[in-house]
Design a protein around this motif. Structure first.
Motif: not given
Length: 137
Positions: A124-137
């Motif tokens: 989940g932590w890895m997925l969170c980092r991926w989402i933050e890099k790709r989608i949110i920011y």
């Protein structure tokens, strides 16, 4: 939007998991306090001794997948954005939950559960980092 949804859903989700860990899925109170401390080998024995793939997937994969959402706790608690504090906090909490299962006899204290649940948080932590890099920011 995603972070707001997460903040709303994580507490009911955590309570639901606690329900499953103590009362759900046909749980009953064991006559004795049970503990399994053989890491990995008990899961291998479980897989070898189980005839139904559905049970294997539900138990083994479920122990990973159900804890993925806790890898996103840094969205609520900034101190848990880094992996080390997140894992330290999570492992401390899951050991307490496993101990409660042991002392109430409403489950088995299993080291493999701690390992699999922690792997779910890490995923989940890895997925969170991926989402933050790709989608949110």
């Amino acid at each position: 939007m995603l972070k707001k949804f997460y903040k709303i859903i994580i507490i009911p989700y955590g309570l639901f998991l606690l329900y499953l860990m103590f009362l759900g899925m046909g749980r009953f109170q064991y006559e004795d306090n049970l503990i399994t401390v053989e890491p990995v080998f008990s899961t291998i024995k479980f897989i070898q001794g189980t005839q139904e793939w559905k049970s294997i997937i539900m138990i083994v994969l479920g122990n990973v997948v159900m804890f993925i959402p806790f890898g996103f706790l840094g969205w609520i608690f900034p101190g848990l954005r880094k992996l080390k504090p997140l894992l330290f906090t999570f492992i401390s909490a899951i050991v307490i939950v496993e101990a409660l299962q042991y002392f109430t006899r409403m489950g088995i204290f299993e080291v493999d559960d701690i390992i699999l649940n922690t792997f779910g948080v890490y995923t989940g932590w890895m997925l969170c980092r991926w989402i933050e890099k790709r989608i949110i920011y």
